[in-house]
Write a protein that holds these residues in place. Sequence first.
Motif, short mmCIF file in Angstrom:
data_model
loop_
_atom_site.label_atom_id
_atom_site.label_comp_id
_atom_site.label_asym_id
_atom_site.label_seq_id
_atom_site.Cartn_x
_atom_site.Cartn_y
_atom_site.Cartn_z
N HIS A 79 -17.46 14.65 52.74
CA HIS A 79 -16.92 15.53 53.79
C HIS A 79 -17.66 16.86 53.85
N GLY A 80 -18.05 17.41 52.69
CA GLY A 80 -18.69 18.72 52.69
C GLY A 80 -19.28 19.06 51.33
N PHE A 81 -19.96 20.21 51.29
CA PHE A 81 -20.54 20.74 50.06
C PHE A 81 -19.71 21.92 49.56
N ALA A 82 -19.58 22.03 48.24
CA ALA A 82 -19.03 23.23 47.60
C ALA A 82 -20.20 23.95 46.94
N PHE A 83 -20.66 25.01 47.58
CA PHE A 83 -21.83 25.75 47.08
C PHE A 83 -21.43 26.68 45.94
N TYR A 84 -22.24 26.69 44.88
CA TYR A 84 -22.08 27.74 43.88
C TYR A 84 -22.51 29.06 44.52
N HIS A 85 -21.65 30.06 44.34
CA HIS A 85 -21.83 31.39 44.92
C HIS A 85 -21.99 32.37 43.76
N TYR A 86 -23.08 33.13 43.76
CA TYR A 86 -23.41 34.02 42.65
C TYR A 86 -23.31 35.47 43.11
N TRP A 87 -22.32 36.17 42.59
CA TRP A 87 -22.04 37.56 42.97
C TRP A 87 -21.86 38.39 41.72
N PHE A 88 -22.62 39.48 41.60
CA PHE A 88 -22.55 40.36 40.43
C PHE A 88 -22.46 41.80 40.91
N GLN A 89 -21.24 42.30 41.07
CA GLN A 89 -21.03 43.66 41.54
C GLN A 89 -21.86 43.96 42.79
N GLY A 90 -21.82 43.05 43.73
CA GLY A 90 -22.53 43.22 44.99
C GLY A 90 -23.93 42.63 45.02
N LYS A 91 -24.48 42.30 43.85
CA LYS A 91 -25.78 41.66 43.80
C LYS A 91 -25.58 40.16 43.90
N SER A 138 -14.27 45.01 38.60
CA SER A 138 -13.59 46.26 38.92
C SER A 138 -12.80 46.06 40.20
N GLU A 139 -11.82 46.91 40.43
CA GLU A 139 -11.03 46.83 41.66
C GLU A 139 -11.91 47.12 42.88
N GLU A 140 -12.83 48.07 42.71
CA GLU A 140 -13.74 48.39 43.82
C GLU A 140 -14.58 47.17 44.20
N ASP A 141 -15.06 46.46 43.18
CA ASP A 141 -15.87 45.28 43.47
C ASP A 141 -15.02 44.16 44.05
N ASP A 142 -13.78 44.03 43.59
CA ASP A 142 -12.89 43.02 44.19
C ASP A 142 -12.79 43.23 45.70
N LEU A 143 -12.64 44.48 46.10
CA LEU A 143 -12.51 44.79 47.52
C LEU A 143 -13.83 44.54 48.26
N ASN A 144 -14.93 44.97 47.67
CA ASN A 144 -16.23 44.75 48.31
C ASN A 144 -16.54 43.26 48.44
N HIS A 145 -16.16 42.52 47.43
CA HIS A 145 -16.44 41.09 47.42
C HIS A 145 -15.69 40.37 48.55
N ILE A 146 -14.41 40.64 48.66
CA ILE A 146 -13.64 39.94 49.69
C ILE A 146 -14.07 40.38 51.09
N ARG A 186 -6.01 38.86 48.66
CA ARG A 186 -5.03 38.39 49.65
C ARG A 186 -4.64 39.51 50.62
N GLU A 187 -4.46 40.71 50.10
CA GLU A 187 -4.06 41.84 50.95
C GLU A 187 -5.15 42.17 51.96
N GLU A 188 -6.39 42.17 51.52
CA GLU A 188 -7.49 42.50 52.43
C GLU A 188 -7.70 41.38 53.45
N ALA A 189 -7.60 40.14 53.02
CA ALA A 189 -7.75 39.01 53.94
C ALA A 189 -6.65 39.02 55.00
N ALA A 190 -5.45 39.41 54.60
CA ALA A 190 -4.33 39.45 55.54
C ALA A 190 -4.59 40.42 56.69
N LYS A 191 -5.32 41.50 56.38
CA LYS A 191 -5.65 42.47 57.44
C LYS A 191 -6.51 41.83 58.52
N GLU A 192 -7.23 40.76 58.16
CA GLU A 192 -8.09 40.04 59.10
C GLU A 192 -7.42 38.77 59.61
#
Length: 371
Positions: A79-91, A138-146, A186-192
């Motif tokens: 049905h689809g691919f599950a891609f590995y996603h690599y995120w390191f504090q925005g990198k 970090s909380e800041e990165d959690d927000l940037n990531h989402i 979840r809170e940030e996604a809900a805004k969208e």
Amino acid sequence: MNDNIRPIAIYLPQYHLIPENDKAWGDGFTEWTNVKKAKPLFEGHYQPHIPDKKTGYYDLRDPEIMVKQAEMAKEYGIHGFAFYHYWFQGKRLLNLPIDNMLNLGKPDFPFCFIWANEPWSKRWDGSENEIIQEQTYSEEDDLNHIKFLIPIFKDKRYIRVNGKPLFAIYKSADFPDISKTIRIWREEAAKEGLELYICRIDRWNSNAKQQVVDLDIEASIEFQPLSPSLERFLKREWTIGERLRNRISKIIDRYFNENRKVNQTIINMQKFVDFDNRYFHTDHKCYPCVCPSWDNSARKKEAIIFTHSSPKVFYKWIKGKLNKFTPYSKDENFLFINAWNEWAEGNHLEPCQKWGKGYLNALKKALDENK
């Protein structure tokens, strides 16, 4: 296509050059570097795993490679691919093939992300030794990531459950406060206007103190063969002879074999599949997973090698999983396959010179019979 089950193949976007790998491993390194240098370690050991001529040692900088891969996957019922996603504090790392897919709009094939949130090291196992790329939270990165992820979640191809984009976390136990991270998301996604469907990967030794219900996530996903089921198998089913052979082999290699650079744990795939098909059960919502084979001796010095793998055993495993799995709802109907293209782990649906399309044919047969 089987309408009752959505098979999702895990996809490694490693097969292209990046500066971080060049620096760590030498110029020109990709996953193919490990694959090509693999050698058999004992009589009958299937190494190296060589792609068939049509597949070849491809370079994912070419977007058409993924288009062809998606066409083949769809043909055999995936049905689809599950891609590995690599995120390191925005990198981000290994992101070029996925960025091409997003920007070009092709392949027109469902996908989702698994955040491979472990640090990169030269041991290939997420250990903190010889770090290539550190992972911090970090909380800041959690927000940037989402905020980065939300536009991707809105892609029409993104896999959803009742309208909710599916996002999986590879190592949930590594977070200092995973519940807080999920709440921020979840809170940030809900805004969208988005609700999230968050899963964790169930690996052996990784989530012992974490319960799905306590984490405020929707489900977990088995990671085969390195799963909680394998832990139970090794404790219950490994014979004294098998334990003794593995211990003696390691001692001999350590002290007497200067040329042997790989410390092996050898497991019989047929026996493990029979065990897993008999005893698979969880106390929470968990999606089943199967794998064609496993042998990471091309990549790691502490290798786990499954012998007696074949399309026939793979077919038997899929049939066993599907017989025991009842989808939780019309949309909660996933079967994960690890993996589409983990060549250095001897773990690939893609055709190789030994088996050709044998594993793909086994998958299609099992799915067709489950309709």
